[in-house]
Design a protein around this motif. Structure first.
Motif, PDB file in Angstrom:
ATOM      1  N   ARG A  98       6.950   3.575  -2.192  1.00  0.00           N
ATOM      2  CA  ARG A  98       7.603   2.293  -2.414  1.00  0.00           C
ATOM      3  C   ARG A  98       7.843   2.034  -3.900  1.00  0.00           C
ATOM      4  NH1 ARG A  98       4.634  -2.567   0.026  1.00  0.00           N
ATOM      5  NH2 ARG A  98       6.575  -3.559  -0.653  1.00  0.00           N
ATOM      6  N   LYS A  99       6.888   2.452  -4.745  1.00  0.00           N
ATOM      7  CA  LYS A  99       7.030   2.231  -6.182  1.00  0.00           C
ATOM      8  C   LYS A  99       7.956   3.249  -6.835  1.00  0.00           C
ATOM      9  CE  LYS A  99       2.368   0.301  -6.644  1.00  0.00           C
ATOM     10  NZ  LYS A  99       1.036   0.499  -7.240  1.00  0.00           N
ATOM     11  N   ARG A 100       7.917   4.475  -6.330  1.00  0.00           N
ATOM     12  CA  ARG A 100       8.608   5.577  -6.994  1.00  0.00           C
ATOM     13  C   ARG A 100      10.080   5.659  -6.618  1.00  0.00           C
ATOM     14  NH1 ARG A 100       5.658  10.991  -5.889  1.00  0.00           N
ATOM     15  NH2 ARG A 100       3.994   9.727  -6.807  1.00  0.00           N
ATOM     16  N   TYR A 101      10.403   5.302  -5.360  1.00  0.00           N
ATOM     17  CA  TYR A 101      11.764   5.491  -4.872  1.00  0.00           C
ATOM     18  C   TYR A 101      12.439   4.135  -4.653  1.00  0.00           C
ATOM     19  CZ  TYR A 101      10.059  10.224  -3.864  1.00  0.00           C
ATOM     20  OH  TYR A 101       9.519  11.466  -3.967  1.00  0.00           O
ATOM     21  N   ASP A 102      13.506   3.907  -5.372  1.00  0.00           N
ATOM     22  CA  ASP A 102      14.275   2.673  -5.175  1.00  0.00           C
ATOM     23  C   ASP A 102      14.947   2.640  -3.808  1.00  0.00           C
ATOM     24  OD1 ASP A 102      13.588   1.853  -7.705  1.00  0.00           O
ATOM     25  OD2 ASP A 102      15.384   2.693  -8.645  1.00  0.00           O
ATOM     26  N   SER A 103      15.154   3.834  -3.217  1.00  0.00           N
ATOM     27  CA  SER A 103      15.835   3.906  -1.926  1.00  0.00           C
ATOM     28  C   SER A 103      14.922   3.604  -0.743  1.00  0.00           C
ATOM     29  CB  SER A 103      16.439   5.305  -1.740  1.00  0.00           C
ATOM     30  OG  SER A 103      15.419   6.308  -1.786  1.00  0.00           O
ATOM     31  N   PHE A 104      13.612   3.429  -0.991  1.00  0.00           N
ATOM     32  CA  PHE A 104      12.690   3.153   0.121  1.00  0.00           C
ATOM     33  C   PHE A 104      13.079   1.824   0.767  1.00  0.00           C
ATOM     34  CE2 PHE A 104       8.843   1.951   2.326  1.00  0.00           C
ATOM     35  CZ  PHE A 104       8.362   3.166   2.794  1.00  0.00           C
ATOM     36  N   PRO A 105      13.085   1.762   2.111  1.00  0.00           N
ATOM     37  CA  PRO A 105      13.525   0.533   2.790  1.00  0.00           C
ATOM     38  C   PRO A 105      12.743  -0.697   2.350  1.00  0.00           C
ATOM     39  CG  PRO A 105      13.311   2.332   4.358  1.00  0.00           C
ATOM     40  CD  PRO A 105      12.744   2.832   3.073  1.00  0.00           C
ATOM     41  N   ALA A 106      13.439  -1.798   2.226  1.00  0.00           N
ATOM     42  CA  ALA A 106      12.803  -3.059   1.848  1.00  0.00           C
ATOM     43  C   ALA A 106      12.100  -3.670   3.060  1.00  0.00           C
ATOM     44  CB  ALA A 106      13.853  -4.022   1.312  1.00  0.00           C
ATOM     45  N   PRO A 107      11.021  -4.440   2.838  1.00  0.00           N
ATOM     46  CA  PRO A 107      10.349  -5.114   3.961  1.00  0.00           C
ATOM     47  C   PRO A 107      11.290  -6.074   4.677  1.00  0.00           C
ATOM     48  CG  PRO A 107       8.982  -5.158   1.982  1.00  0.00           C
ATOM     49  CD  PRO A 107      10.334  -4.680   1.554  1.00  0.00           C
ATOM     50  N   VAL A 108      11.088  -6.181   5.988  1.00  0.00           N
ATOM     51  CA  VAL A 108      11.887  -7.110   6.790  1.00  0.00           C
ATOM     52  C   VAL A 108      11.025  -8.197   7.424  1.00  0.00           C
ATOM     53  CG1 VAL A 108      13.672  -5.411   7.284  1.00  0.00           C
ATOM     54  CG2 VAL A 108      11.699  -5.602   8.826  1.00  0.00           C
ATOM     55  N   GLY A 109       9.742  -8.194   7.107  1.00  0.00           N
ATOM     56  CA  GLY A 109       8.846  -9.190   7.675  1.00  0.00           C
ATOM     57  C   GLY A 109       7.426  -8.964   7.223  1.00  0.00           C
ATOM     58  N   GLY A 110       6.493  -9.614   7.897  1.00  0.00           N
ATOM     59  CA  GLY A 110       5.093  -9.495   7.538  1.00  0.00           C
ATOM     60  C   GLY A 110       4.739 -10.385   6.367  1.00  0.00           C
ATOM     61  N   THR A 111       3.742  -9.959   5.583  1.00  0.00           N
ATOM     62  CA  THR A 111       3.290 -10.715   4.420  1.00  0.00           C
ATOM     63  C   THR A 111       3.341  -9.815   3.198  1.00  0.00           C
ATOM     64  OG1 THR A 111       0.971 -10.067   4.715  1.00  0.00           O
ATOM     65  CG2 THR A 111       1.720 -12.023   5.912  1.00  0.00           C
ATOM     66  N   ALA A 112       3.068 -10.405   2.033  1.00  0.00           N
ATOM     67  CA  ALA A 112       3.056  -9.608   0.814  1.00  0.00           C
ATOM     68  C   ALA A 112       1.970  -8.549   0.866  1.00  0.00           C
ATOM     69  CB  ALA A 112       2.860 -10.522  -0.395  1.00  0.00           C
ATOM     70  N   ALA A 113       0.824  -8.882   1.471  1.00  0.00           N
ATOM     71  CA  ALA A 113      -0.274  -7.917   1.565  1.00  0.00           C
ATOM     72  C   ALA A 113      -0.032  -6.879   2.647  1.00  0.00           C
ATOM     73  CB  ALA A 113      -1.590  -8.654   1.841  1.00  0.00           C
ATOM     74  N   SER A 114       0.647  -7.271   3.725  1.00  0.00           N
ATOM     75  CA  SER A 114       0.906  -6.356   4.845  1.00  0.00           C
ATOM     76  C   SER A 114       2.364  -6.461   5.274  1.00  0.00           C
ATOM     77  CB  SER A 114      -0.018  -6.677   6.029  1.00  0.00           C
ATOM     78  OG  SER A 114      -1.354  -6.475   5.676  1.00  0.00           O
ATOM     79  N   PRO A 115       3.272  -5.895   4.503  1.00  0.00           N
ATOM     80  CA  PRO A 115       4.694  -5.991   4.845  1.00  0.00           C
ATOM     81  C   PRO A 115       5.032  -5.158   6.072  1.00  0.00           C
ATOM     82  CG  PRO A 115       4.384  -4.512   2.990  1.00  0.00           C
ATOM     83  CD  PRO A 115       3.043  -5.125   3.272  1.00  0.00           C
ATOM     84  N   GLN A 116       6.120  -5.528   6.741  1.00  0.00           N
ATOM     85  CA  GLN A 116       6.625  -4.781   7.883  1.00  0.00           C
ATOM     86  C   GLN A 116       8.024  -4.272   7.553  1.00  0.00           C
ATOM     87  OE1 GLN A 116       6.400  -7.517  11.162  1.00  0.00           O
ATOM     88  NE2 GLN A 116       4.216  -7.223  11.445  1.00  0.00           N
ATOM     89  N   PHE A 117       8.353  -3.092   8.088  1.00  0.00           N
ATOM     90  CA  PHE A 117       9.601  -2.423   7.775  1.00  0.00           C
ATOM     91  C   PHE A 117      10.343  -2.097   9.074  1.00  0.00           C
ATOM     92  CE2 PHE A 117       6.346  -1.498   4.696  1.00  0.00           C
ATOM     93  CZ  PHE A 117       6.969  -1.697   3.471  1.00  0.00           C
ATOM     94  N   ASP A 118      11.656  -2.006   8.970  1.00  0.00           N
ATOM     95  CA  ASP A 118      12.471  -1.641  10.114  1.00  0.00           C
ATOM     96  C   ASP A 118      12.244  -0.163  10.440  1.00  0.00           C
ATOM     97  OD1 ASP A 118      15.194  -0.429  11.198  1.00  0.00           O
ATOM     98  OD2 ASP A 118      15.137  -2.555  11.739  1.00  0.00           O
ATOM     99  N   LEU A 119      11.875   0.115  11.686  1.00  0.00           N
ATOM    100  CA  LEU A 119      11.536   1.484  12.075  1.00  0.00           C
ATOM    101  C   LEU A 119      12.714   2.435  11.895  1.00  0.00           C
ATOM    102  CD1 LEU A 119       9.703   3.627  13.344  1.00  0.00           C
ATOM    103  CD2 LEU A 119      10.385   2.800  15.594  1.00  0.00           C
TER     104      LEU A 119
END
Length: 687
Positions: A98-119
């Protein structure tokens, strides 16, 4: 592991522990605004609403387009822990991506501590990076069902209903995937695959009977060719095992509607004979007057509000009215009331039910009327709660017996005990101790197997153990003389060596600091088939002993050469890891050396100095150590190796002394047992 990993884990150490949010956890369903014209949407109508009606609501601005999109697409979400499992890496690696790749998908839900991503987005990214094999269609469908339903039981139930044909799956976009799988594999195979994924969820593993124990129980009950009843069936785990064991029909009852809905679906999809009833088994028996060839149950423990006030004159209490504090004895009599003559019941019970004073009169009556055939004390960990060694009560009807088989299997391995327990119950040999009923009918009527092991048995075993221990102790004492290191003072001391702080070594990249790991949420998967190294293991110099059902985050496998240090301990202790079989447990720092600049034995040895104990610790009796404040000499690698060799020799010497002390304690205990049993004779000339 690079610098980002170090910073990630260091930050995790100092921050509030994050909780993994599993996509199976129920989420609040979106609700549309209520209006005078539309009247609002109930939760039921939201589930059943079709595409046109949703679109209409959106056009009328009753439903935001973002909610419409979520309802229509039902896109599956995953957490960082799920992504790590998909890619076969640790959670720290996902954080680094997440830190290294700008192309990593952005969170779509969850919380700041436990984000959720689109599968879908995550899978595309992982595939593009070459980090993901193709996901099985069943896994993809199951995750999509979880995301759509929000609850594992609901996800499995609506899929099962669709496979039966009534009603259709409410998530229209998932119907083609489910139908395609059914066309290729058949509805029974698809339902079984989805059921297995449901059963593998951490929340289910914590409440259902493990497969090994379920198979043992139905084997002991002799279910082949019989009808089987489970009065606390839940989702039907024991009944499924009974079908696998050759039962002809299965029946069950439970007061959890979601669980019995799944059990009914299983019977219907697999076209099995039987019936599942929803309701409180003790208060509202759904099978009054019916008897069965076998009864198996993993009973609820410790219920105080089980109906004692309402059931005082119930006809099932033929062995005595159960006190309010003895709900387990109410279940025992309920099982016997539904057992055919010659049938057998096998019940999983708490160990306290065998000896509580409040139940002694009912236990005595069960013994007098030969209702108890055997009681088996299981190893700890056989089923939840895993820290307690549970009992199996084996009951039958109309089989006169003058003795009860008491079987103590607590010392056996959980997975290796099945065959020995079956042999003991069926033959009365091996682990079984046949205790006359008259000997059990004392004031306490305590049926705990360990309390009835004859002294002669333990004495016979002790006599053999004493001989083996004497020989082993003599060998250890000889080795201690050889292991004692040759330490001599420096002829020309040059004073303290120049030192460097461990924190500086970490910042320079010569050392990595990992951990400490923390307890993860209940939705996190347990550690699979790996022992967990605990602080007590490090302090006592023993192999990893933590249970494999512990949930920790992050999961850090140990490597040879790693140095582990307890965070809380009465003294500063460091241990060098010699293999890669375990994972790091809670409350431990892990120091991983750069082999080109730092020797692990040198590091571990110098960490244990009294100066470092003062430098890195606090002032209380149990110190909290910050290993980064400790210091080690700044010397060349070759000289480090000489120091390390000395510390390794000292560690081997200490290990031998610990083993000798432990063995001498066991020798004394077994000698006492052997002398008490008259199987060991003291030699007068050595006294």
């Amino acid at each position: 592991m690079d610098g980002r990993d170090i910073q990630e884990l260091s930050d995790e150490k100092e921050s509030t522990p994050s909780h993994v949010v599993n996509p199976t956890r129920r989420r609040a369903r979106p609700r549309s605004p209520r209006s005078a014209d539309a009247g609002g949407l109930s939760s039921e109508s939201q589930c059943a609403v079709n595409k046109s009606s949703i679109s209409e609501l959106c056009q009328q601005r009753f439903l935001p387009w973002i909610v419409y999109t979520a309802l229509m697409q039902q896109r599956a979400r995953v957490t960082a822990a799920d992504i790590a499992r998909l890619a076969g890496v640790g959670r720290a690696a996902v954080s680094n991506w997440r830190k290294r790749y700008d192309s990593f998908p952005a969170p779509v839900g969850g919380t700041a501590a436990s984000p959720q991503f689109d599968l879908d987005e995550v899978e595309k990214w992982l595939a593009g990076q070459g980090k993901l094999a193709e996901v099985a269609a069943e896994d993809r469908l199951w995750r999509a069902l979880l995301a759509a339903a929000g609850d594992p039981s609901e996800a499995l139930a609506v899929a099962g209903d669709h496979l039966r044909g009534v009603p259709l799956l409410p998530y229209e976009n998932l119907r083609p995937d489910l139908d395609s799988l059914t066309a290729h594999h058949g509805h029974r195979k698809v339902f079984a695959d989805l059921w297995q994924r449901f059963a593998d969820l951490p929340g289910q593993r914590a409440v259902t009977t493990p497969d090994t124990l379920a198979d043992l129980m139905v084997t002991l009950a002799g279910v082949r060719g019989r009808t089987v009843f489970d009065p606390a069936c839940g989702t039907g785990r024991l009944l499924r095992a009974a079908i696998g064991g050759g039962a002809t029909e299965v029946y069950g009852q439970d007061n959890d509607p979601a669980a019995t809905r799944l059990a009914k679906l299983w019977l219907a999809v697999d076209d099995l004979a039987g019936h599942i009833h929803t309701g409180d088994s003790l208060r509202h028996d759904g099978f009054t007057g019916r008897t069965f060839g076998a009864v198996v149950a993993n009973l609820p423990f410790g219920l105080t509000n089980w109906g004692h006030e309402d059931l005082g004159y119930d006809r099932r209490w033929e062995f005595g009215v159960p006190p309010r504090t003895e709900p387990e004895l109410a279940w025992v009599q309920h099982a016997l009331a539904h057992l055919e003559p010659g049938g057998r019941a096998v019940l999983l019970m708490p160990p306290s039910a065998a000896g509580r004073r409040a139940g002694r009169r009912i236990r005595a009556e069960l013994l007098r009327r030969s209702a108890i055939q055997a009681i088996v004390a299981l190893p700890a960990g056989a089923a939840a709660p895993h820290a307690v060694g549970l009992h199996l009560w084996i009951l039958d009807r109309d089989t006169p017996a003058s003795a009860v088989l008491l079987i103590d299997a607590t010392a056996l391995d959980v997975n290796a005990s099945t065959a020995k327990i079956v042999e003991a119950v069926e033959t009365g040999a091996g682990l079984a101790q046949a205790v006359p009923v008259i000997d059990l009918l004392d004031e306490e009527v305590d049926l705990t197997p360990s309390r009835h092991t004859p002294a002669s048995d333990s004495g016979h075993n002790s006599a053999i153990t004493v001989q083996e221990s004497q020989q082993r102790l003599a060998e250890l004492i000889d080795s201690i003389r050889d292991l004692m290191p040759n330490l001599s003072p420096e002829a020309d001391p040059s004073g303290p060596l120049p030192a460097v702080a461990v924190g500086d070594l970490i910042r320079a990249g010569h050392l990595q600091l990992l951990g400490p790991v923390r307890a993860a949420s209940a939705d996190t998967d347990p550690i699979p088939d790996r022992p967990v190294l605990t602080s007590d293991d490090v302090l006592h110099g023993r192999p990893a002993s933590g249970h494999t059902d512990l949930r920790i985050a992050p999961v850090i496998p140990l490597r040879p050469g790693d140095v582990v240090v307890p965070v809380l301990a009465p003294r500063l202790t460091a241990r060098v890891i010699g293999d890669n079989t375990a994972v790091l447990g809670r409350g431990l720092h892990l120091l991983r050396c750069d082999p080109d600049t730092l020797d692990p034995w040198f590091l571990a040895g110098h960490l244990r100095t009294s100066a470092n104990e003062r430098q890195a610790g606090g002032s209380s009796a149990t110190l909290r150590f910050d290993v980064r404040r400790a210091q080690v000499p700044r010397i060349p690698l070759a000289e480090q190796a000489r120091h390390g060799a000395m510390f390794r020799a000292l560690q081997q010497f200490d290990d031998a002394l610990r083993a000798a002390a432990e063995l001498s304690g066991a020798l004394i205990r077994h000698a006492a047992d052997g002398l008490a049993a008259g199987l060991i004779q003291a030699e007068a000339e050595k006294l």
